[in-house]
Design a protein around this motif. Structure first.
Motif, PDB file in Angstrom:
ATOM      1  N   ALA A 158      13.511  45.502 -83.569  1.00 30.34           N
ATOM      2  CA  ALA A 158      14.661  46.128 -82.264  1.00 30.34           C
ATOM      3  C   ALA A 158      14.633  45.168 -80.652  1.00 30.34           C
ATOM      4  N   ASP A 159      13.951  44.142 -81.086  1.00 25.45           N
ATOM      5  CA  ASP A 159      13.484  43.335 -79.804  1.00 25.45           C
ATOM      6  C   ASP A 159      15.389  42.445 -79.666  1.00 25.45           C
ATOM      7  N   LYS A 160      14.578  41.508 -78.168  1.00 27.98           N
ATOM      8  CA  LYS A 160      16.206  40.260 -77.985  1.00 27.98           C
ATOM      9  C   LYS A 160      15.904  39.531 -79.106  1.00 27.98           C
ATOM     10  N   TYR A 161      15.063  39.327 -79.394  1.00 27.87           N
ATOM     11  CA  TYR A 161      15.519  38.164 -80.221  1.00 27.87           C
ATOM     12  C   TYR A 161      14.723  38.171 -81.875  1.00 27.87           C
ATOM     13  N   ALA A 162      14.590  39.472 -82.250  1.00 28.21           N
ATOM     14  CA  ALA A 162      14.200  40.035 -83.710  1.00 28.21           C
ATOM     15  C   ALA A 162      16.369  40.124 -84.671  1.00 28.21           C
ATOM     16  N   ALA A 163      15.819  40.962 -85.597  1.00 25.72           N
ATOM     17  CA  ALA A 163      17.125  40.372 -86.332  1.00 25.72           C
ATOM     18  C   ALA A 163      18.212  40.902 -85.834  1.00 25.72           C
ATOM     19  N   GLY A 164      18.033  41.701 -84.981  1.00 23.20           N
ATOM     20  CA  GLY A 164      19.803  41.717 -84.230  1.00 23.20           C
ATOM     21  C   GLY A 164      20.494  40.005 -83.722  1.00 23.20           C
ATOM     22  N   ARG A 165      19.803  39.282 -83.248  1.00 19.90           N
ATOM     23  CA  ARG A 165      19.669  38.639 -82.865  1.00 19.90           C
ATOM     24  C   ARG A 165      20.951  37.134 -83.711  1.00 19.90           C
ATOM     25  N   ILE A 166      20.126  37.861 -85.003  1.00 20.75           N
ATOM     26  CA  ILE A 166      20.935  36.941 -85.761  1.00 20.75           C
ATOM     27  C   ILE A 166      22.309  37.064 -85.548  1.00 20.75           C
ATOM     28  N   PHE A 167      22.455  38.143 -86.181  1.00 18.86           N
ATOM     29  CA  PHE A 167      24.011  38.644 -85.828  1.00 18.86           C
ATOM     30  C   PHE A 167      24.876  38.320 -84.593  1.00 18.86           C
ATOM     31  N   ARG A 168      24.216  38.324 -83.493  1.00 17.47           N
ATOM     32  CA  ARG A 168      25.023  38.095 -82.519  1.00 17.47           C
ATOM     33  C   ARG A 168      25.191  36.723 -82.616  1.00 17.47           C
ATOM     34  N   ASN A 169      23.691  35.524 -82.173  1.00 15.69           N
ATOM     35  CA  ASN A 169      24.747  34.568 -82.708  1.00 15.69           C
ATOM     36  C   ASN A 169      25.625  33.975 -83.949  1.00 15.69           C
ATOM     37  N   GLN A 170      25.923  34.962 -84.986  1.00 19.47           N
ATOM     38  CA  GLN A 170      26.892  34.675 -85.154  1.00 19.47           C
ATOM     39  C   GLN A 170      28.054  35.519 -84.834  1.00 19.47           C
ATOM     40  N   CYS A 171      27.936  36.205 -84.454  1.00 21.97           N
ATOM     41  CA  CYS A 171      29.342  36.482 -83.273  1.00 21.97           C
ATOM     42  C   CYS A 171      29.489  35.689 -82.595  1.00 21.97           C
ATOM     43  N   ALA A 172      28.656  35.102 -81.670  1.00 26.93           N
ATOM     44  CA  ALA A 172      28.520  33.659 -80.682  1.00 26.93           C
ATOM     45  C   ALA A 172      29.686  32.122 -81.108  1.00 26.93           C
ATOM     46  N   LEU A 173      28.861  32.588 -82.518  1.00 31.74           N
ATOM     47  CA  LEU A 173      29.525  30.934 -83.319  1.00 31.74           C
ATOM     48  C   LEU A 173      31.043  30.640 -83.353  1.00 31.74           C
ATOM     49  N   SER A 174      31.635  32.275 -83.317  1.00 22.20           N
ATOM     50  CA  SER A 174      33.224  32.899 -83.965  1.00 22.20           C
ATOM     51  C   SER A 174      33.528  32.658 -82.688  1.00 22.20           C
ATOM     52  N   LYS A 175      33.493  33.007 -81.685  1.00 23.24           N
ATOM     53  CA  LYS A 175      33.353  33.389 -80.462  1.00 23.24           C
ATOM     54  C   LYS A 175      34.283  31.654 -79.909  1.00 23.24           C
ATOM     55  N   MET A 176      33.070  31.199 -80.226  1.00 24.20           N
ATOM     56  CA  MET A 176      33.093  29.421 -79.978  1.00 24.20           C
ATOM     57  C   MET A 176      33.919  28.381 -80.597  1.00 24.20           C
ATOM     58  N   GLY A 177      34.650  29.364 -82.342  1.00 20.34           N
ATOM     59  CA  GLY A 177      35.183  28.616 -82.419  1.00 20.34           C
ATOM     60  C   GLY A 177      34.811  27.325 -83.666  1.00 20.34           C
ATOM     61  N   VAL A 178      33.100  28.028 -83.806  1.00 21.76           N
ATOM     62  CA  VAL A 178      32.346  27.182 -84.829  1.00 21.76           C
ATOM     63  C   VAL A 178      32.005  27.864 -86.553  1.00 21.76           C
ATOM     64  N   PRO A 179      32.829  27.805 -87.384  1.00 19.89           N
ATOM     65  CA  PRO A 179      32.895  28.429 -88.471  1.00 19.89           C
ATOM     66  C   PRO A 179      31.924  28.235 -89.114  1.00 19.89           C
ATOM     67  N   GLN A 180      31.778  29.455 -90.246  1.00 20.59           N
ATOM     68  CA  GLN A 180      30.818  29.791 -90.878  1.00 20.59           C
ATOM     69  C   GLN A 180      31.147  30.267 -92.080  1.00 20.59           C
ATOM     70  N   VAL A 181      30.530  30.139 -92.923  1.00 18.94           N
ATOM     71  CA  VAL A 181      30.359  29.736 -94.643  1.00 18.94           C
ATOM     72  C   VAL A 181      29.297  30.275 -95.414  1.00 18.94           C
ATOM     73  N   ALA A 182      29.033  32.011 -96.285  1.00 21.31           N
ATOM     74  CA  ALA A 182      28.557  32.833 -96.796  1.00 21.31           C
ATOM     75  C   ALA A 182      28.674  32.026 -98.329  1.00 21.31           C
ATOM     76  N   VAL A 183      27.340  32.637 -98.844  1.00 23.79           N
ATOM     77  CA  VAL A 183      27.319  32.000-100.098  1.00 23.79           C
ATOM     78  C   VAL A 183      25.966  32.962-100.948  1.00 23.79           C
ATOM     79  N   VAL A 184      27.107  33.845-101.131  1.00 27.68           N
ATOM     80  CA  VAL A 184      26.740  35.365-101.595  1.00 27.68           C
ATOM     81  C   VAL A 184      25.419  34.646-103.172  1.00 27.68           C
ATOM     82  N   LEU A 185      24.223  34.832-103.384  1.00 26.19           N
ATOM     83  CA  LEU A 185      23.868  34.009-103.917  1.00 26.19           C
ATOM     84  C   LEU A 185      22.786  35.411-104.766  1.00 26.19           C
ATOM     85  N   GLY A 186      22.470  36.722-103.865  1.00 20.09           N
ATOM     86  CA  GLY A 186      21.879  37.319-104.657  1.00 20.09           C
ATOM     87  C   GLY A 186      22.396  38.243-103.857  1.00 20.09           C
TER      88      GLY A 186
END
Length: 535
Positions: A158-186
């Protein structure tokens, strides 16, 4: 620029003793890294092979361009936590070249607890995405995780820099126009399902890859519905029905090949232009660094000997060489890139703090990246220096360093104590990358100082009641403090807690810094605006 003339006597007994000591430390580092990277219970390897899965480093090797380096970060994260049972914090992060592009790689290691997310796994992942944000680097996620390690959920949810920060950072990257690729292997379960869902592109392996907010057992417990993994979140469902994933793949090899094709279509970043010239190797051998570093953390040495074995041609233009001599400042080139270096040659006095602040401003104005080489006991203390304004002058250096917008890189070369850690761009001050050397130490003060302070406090407390401490009583207070301080000030504790981006063998420092600097120049340099300097 003039070459640094080394004063090192490589034939002396002191040099040879230092070499033997520091080579042993470097060998121990390599052994620890080897274990964290490759030593796994055979049953875990057999389990992955039975599932037709590759090991995490095999996946990364397929993803990277052949023959290119991989700057792995935080290899020994969690090494001092969880009884040593979560090597590397259960994931691998770093910077590599994929289809000719520099990218951040974030890869779950399913050979460690099924890739479960521990608190330090999340901290390491958040750091990887912070690096992507700070340096405008695309991200490739290699996803294979059992989800959060539930017994420790209160420490990572629940904390600011806990698990939710991963997804917040992904959203920030998307807003900046920095691309991400996920390869779902499991499996990407619960919060982990959002990693591919928040990526621009998502590839999923048929049969082993799955994305769902709750797996079949939890679905049955919650709703009574019985459903298979494939029907609930498999490749065919998500690529043809839900649209959560984009590309199905028949194998991990195919999935990674698709990811490479995707990255190959990214626009190549325009690097920030800084002064550059043709690189040349240092005149002095990097292997001699083992002889430069003293065996005692309290023993001083000339930081010019370090600089001479890192920078191009061992050439260095020293700024204000006769003023503030306990802080060396000057210009050099690192693999062709012009950099400004600040290196400690003793405690920071008023003049050295002012010199550092002025030099940082010059580098920032001229778009010159900064390299901080730390070996610092702190700022000078005492009545005379307080009257001269040491706190005020130290604050000037901290203000200049904090507000510098050029890329900052930091290496903990030896000691990093007290506010000196702050003035020399410690972890709290957003260096793009911060590395440690294996014998370095970081703490609010030295172990012996801390032990002596606590003993002194206890003696003064007892003096009020006319009690005295026997020598054995003093030792009983002092020794546990010493032991605990030594353990928690070590480079291995720092890197376990992810207070750095990894421990470097000193001889590898030049190349690691060059890769870090190259990555940092993917981001623009903003115009500097400083706060208020107390005059």
């Amino acid at each position: 620029m003039k070459r640094i003339e080394s004063q090192l006597n490589t034939g002396s007994a002191e040099f040879r003793a230092n070499v033997a000591h520091n080579r042993a430390i470097a060998d121990d580092l390599k052994a620890r890294q080897q274990a964290a990277r490759h030593e796994r219970p055979q049953r875990d390897i057999d389990r992955l092979r039975a599932q037709k899965k590759l090991l995490v480093r095999e996946r990364i090797a397929l993803l990277l361009d052949p023959g290119t380096p991989f700057l792995e970060l935080s290899t020994l994260a969690a090494g001092e936590a969880y009884d040593g049972s979560v090597p590397g914090a259960g994931c691998v992060i770093g910077i590599g070249i994929v289809a000719g592009r520099e990218v951040v790689i974030n890869a779950g290691d399913a050979s460690v607890k099924g890739g479960a997310w521990y608190p330090l796994t999340i901290k390491k992942t958040v750091r990887a995405l912070d690096i992507a944000i700070e340096n405008r680097l695309p991200v490739v996620h290699l996803c294979d995780s059992a989800g959060g390690f539930l017994p420790l959920q209160a420490d990572f949810f629940a904390d600011k820099y806990a698990a939710g920060r991963i997804f917040r950072n992904q959203c920030a990257l998307s807003k900046m126009g920095v691309p991400q690729v996920a390869v779902v292997l499991g499996h990407c379960t619960a919060g982990g399902a959002y990693v591919p869902a928040l990526s621009d592109y998502s590839v999923i392996v048929r049969g082993t890859g799955a994305i769902f907010l709750a797996g079949p057992p939890l679905v049955k417990a919650a709703t009574g519905e019985e459903v298979t993994v494939d029907a609930l979140g498999g490749a065919d469902m998500h690529t043809s029905v839900s649209g959560t994933a984009d590309y199905p793949a028949a194998s991990e090899e195919e999935a990674i090949a698709i990811a490479r094709d995707i990255v190959g279509n990214f626009a190549k970043a325009e690097k920030t232009k800084v002064q550059w010239q043709t690189p040349e190797p240092p005149l002095h051998d990097a292997e001699e660094l083992y002889g430069v570093l003293p065996r005692d953390i309290k023993q001083g040495f000339d930081m010019r000997e370090i600089i001479a074995r890192i920078v191009d041609g061992s050439r260095f233009h020293e700024y204000q060489p006769a003023y503030g001599k306990t802080l060396i400042c000057g210009y050099a080139h690192l693999w062709g890139y012009r950099i400004g270096i600040l290196a400690n040659n003793g405690v920071l006095f008023n003049d050295s703090a002012l010199k550092g602040a002025h030099f940082i401003e010059l580098c920032n104005r001229d778009r010159t990246p900064l390299l901080f080489l730390q070996n610092i006991t702190g700022f000078m203390v005492g009545r005379e220096y307080e009257q001269r304004g040491i706190t005020k002058d130290g604050a000037k250096m901290i203000m200049a360093m904090s507000n510098a917008t050029v890329p900052k890189l930091t290496v903990m070369c030896h000691g990093s104590f007290g506010a000196g850690n702050y003035g020399m761009s410690g972890r709290a001050f957003d260096s793009r990358f911060l590395f440690s050397w294996p014998q370095s130490q970081t703490a609010v003060m030295g172990a012996e100082q801390a032990a002596n302070v606590l003993v002194d406090i206890k003696i003064r407390q007892l003096a009020r009641t006319a009690q005295k401490l026997a020598p054995e009583d003093i030792a009983a207070i002092r020794e546990p403090v010493l032991d605990e301080y030594k353990r928690k000030s070590s480079a291995y504790w720092s890197t376990s807690e992810i207070w750095d981006d990894g421990i470097l063998d000193p001889a590898d420092t030049r190349n690691a810094l060059a890769m870090a600097l190259s990555a940092a120049l993917n981001a623009p340099i903003e115009e500097a605006r400083y706060g208020v300097f107390r005059m």
